[in-house]
Design a protein around this motif. Structure first.
Motif, PDB file in Angstrom:
ATOM      1  N   ILE A   1       0.838  -1.200   0.000  1.00 56.88           N
ATOM      2  CA  ILE A   1       0.000   0.000   0.000  1.00 56.88           C
ATOM      3  C   ILE A   1       0.871   1.248   0.000  1.00 56.88           C
ATOM      4  CG2 ILE A   1      -1.678   1.319   1.340  1.00 56.88           C
ATOM      5  CD1 ILE A   1      -2.854  -1.326   2.301  1.00 56.88           C
ATOM      6  N   PHE A   2       1.927   1.234   0.800  1.00 52.48           N
ATOM      7  CA  PHE A   2       2.818   2.401   0.856  1.00 52.48           C
ATOM      8  C   PHE A   2       3.572   2.585  -0.453  1.00 52.48           C
ATOM      9  CE2 PHE A   2       1.810   3.014   5.158  1.00 52.48           C
ATOM     10  CZ  PHE A   2       2.402   4.190   5.595  1.00 52.48           C
ATOM     11  N   VAL A   3       3.927   1.498  -1.102  1.00 50.67           N
ATOM     12  CA  VAL A   3       4.586   1.620  -2.413  1.00 50.67           C
ATOM     13  C   VAL A   3       3.658   2.315  -3.399  1.00 50.67           C
ATOM     14  CG1 VAL A   3       5.473   0.335  -4.384  1.00 50.67           C
ATOM     15  CG2 VAL A   3       6.127  -0.338  -2.079  1.00 50.67           C
ATOM     16  N   GLY A   4       2.368   1.950  -3.376  1.00 51.95           N
ATOM     17  CA  GLY A   4       1.401   2.605  -4.252  1.00 51.95           C
ATOM     18  C   GLY A   4       1.234   4.078  -3.919  1.00 51.95           C
ATOM     19  N   LEU A   5       1.159   4.382  -2.623  1.00 54.15           N
ATOM     20  CA  LEU A   5       1.012   5.782  -2.211  1.00 54.15           C
ATOM     21  C   LEU A   5       2.204   6.623  -2.663  1.00 54.15           C
ATOM     22  CD1 LEU A   5      -0.386   5.360   1.420  1.00 54.15           C
ATOM     23  CD2 LEU A   5      -1.621   6.219  -0.572  1.00 54.15           C
ATOM     24  N   VAL A   6       3.402   6.105  -2.412  1.00 51.39           N
ATOM     25  CA  VAL A   6       4.606   6.849  -2.786  1.00 51.39           C
ATOM     26  C   VAL A   6       4.696   6.998  -4.298  1.00 51.39           C
ATOM     27  CG1 VAL A   6       7.129   6.808  -2.740  1.00 51.39           C
ATOM     28  CG2 VAL A   6       5.852   6.184  -0.690  1.00 51.39           C
ATOM     29  N   SER A   7       4.330   5.963  -5.029  1.00 56.26           N
ATOM     30  CA  SER A   7       4.390   6.034  -6.494  1.00 56.26           C
ATOM     31  C   SER A   7       3.428   7.081  -7.037  1.00 56.26           C
ATOM     32  CB  SER A   7       4.075   4.656  -7.100  1.00 56.26           C
ATOM     33  OG  SER A   7       5.000   3.685  -6.669  1.00 56.26           O
ATOM     34  N   ILE A   8       2.190   7.097  -6.513  1.00 53.67           N
ATOM     35  CA  ILE A   8       1.232   8.103  -6.950  1.00 53.67           C
ATOM     36  C   ILE A   8       1.727   9.501  -6.608  1.00 53.67           C
ATOM     37  CG2 ILE A   8      -1.085   9.017  -6.524  1.00 53.67           C
ATOM     38  CD1 ILE A   8      -2.072   6.157  -6.230  1.00 53.67           C
ATOM     39  N   GLY A   9       2.281   9.654  -5.406  1.00 50.93           N
ATOM     40  CA  GLY A   9       2.786  10.962  -5.004  1.00 50.93           C
ATOM     41  C   GLY A   9       3.917  11.446  -5.897  1.00 50.93           C
ATOM     42  N   ILE A  10       4.844  10.548  -6.234  1.00 53.22           N
ATOM     43  CA  ILE A  10       5.977  10.944  -7.079  1.00 53.22           C
ATOM     44  C   ILE A  10       5.518  11.293  -8.486  1.00 53.22           C
ATOM     45  CG2 ILE A  10       8.089  10.100  -8.167  1.00 53.22           C
ATOM     46  CD1 ILE A  10       8.658   8.528  -5.619  1.00 53.22           C
TER      47      ILE A  10
END
Length: 295
Positions: free
Chosen positions: A263-272
């Motif tokens: 979930i955090f990988v997805g969040l960070v990817s969307i943010g970047i």
């Protein structure tokens, strides 16, 4: 002749007056030096202004990661940064993250591009023609009160479960954010500029192209940035519609198994991805609105 006689003769001898050309040359040389010094000082200040925000951004990112790590170590249900990095490396190695990022980025780009392409002319028409404003504005305000996520059931029933409803929901989010900003940009154009152009003999088409469009450009670009944020915010819900890949889909799937690192990988990817796209729009804004005063 003695030394005293020589000194007396030197005093009586007339001194040559400086040539006007020589004085002008000295003034020009001095002005050139002053201009070079001022230019160097301006470049130095400009470099400092550019370097300071980058340094502050780096410090902010480091502090954010430190706080995140401290909260995870204190017992909060959060994965530590090394765990997220390890999961990201796994998803990158098997190609899952690249496929999800590409699918989500394609949906956002298509929906955002269509929403902006429709919003800009509609906003211009609303701001320029009072009759069209009266006809269109109630519907814009009506749909603005309805969250794009609430349109998902209707989109699924009306459009099926392929890519069309996903892109439509993202399109709607971007459109509603951008059309209002464009409309405000048109109605806020200084009437003095329009009247001055009419006095000089300019027609409606010339006034629109030479006055209204440039004056509205800052509003349009701000609306595009807001619309881009709305598009990414709608992505996760849009990918609930029978998606098989995408960052939002991956996060929803990881939620079922309490897979917090994914979930955090997805969040960070969307943010970047969202941050990079916003920087591109910000760069375009600075290039297209150089005439505008900035702090």
């Amino acid at each position: 002749m003695s030394v005293l006689d020589k000194r007396s003769a030197d005093r009586r001898r007339p001194r040559p007056e400086p040539s006007p050309d020589a004085g002008a040359a000295e003034d020009a040389a001095g002005a050139t030096k002053d201009g070079a010094a001022k230019s160097a000082a301006r470049h130095t200040r400009s470099d400092r202004r550019r370097g300071l925000p980058l340094a502050l951004n780096a410090v902010s990112v480091a502090l954010g990661i430190a706080v995140w790590w401290a909260l995870a170590s204190a017992g909060f249900k959060l994965p530590t940064p090394p765990e997220v990095v390890d999961r990201a490396a796994t998803l990158i190695s098997d190609g899952t993250l690249a496929d999800d990022a590409l699918a989500s980025l394609t949906r956002v780009l298509v929906g955002f591009a269509l929403g902006t392409a429709v919003a800009v002319p509609v906003g211009f028409l609303m701001g320029w023609y009072g009759i069209l404003r009266g006809l269109i504005e109630p519907w814009i305000q009506f749909f603005r009160t309805i969250p794009p996520l609430a349109i998902i059931p209707l989109a699924v029933v009306a459009m099926g479960i392929d890519e069309t409803p996903k892109i439509f929901v993202i399109f709607l989010a971007a459109f509603l954010a951008c059309v209002i900003s464009t409309f405000q940009g048109v109605v806020n154009v200084d009437r003095t500029l329009i009247n001055a152009a009419r006095v000089l003999g300019a027609g409606d088409a010339t006034i629109f192209a030479r006055v209204v469009v440039p004056a509205s450009t800052p509003f349009i670009l701000v609306g595009m940035r807001v619309g881009l944020g709305s598009a990414w915010a709608t992505l996760v819900a849009a990918e609930l519609i029978a998606a098989q890949e995408g960052l939002g889909y991956r996060m929803q799937n990881a939620q079922l198994y309490y897979d917090l690192p994914t979930i955090f990988v997805g969040l960070v990817s969307i943010g970047i991805l969202g941050l990079l796209m916003d920087r591109v729009l910000l760069l375009a804004e600075r290039r297209l609105t150089r005439w505008q005063e900035r702090r």
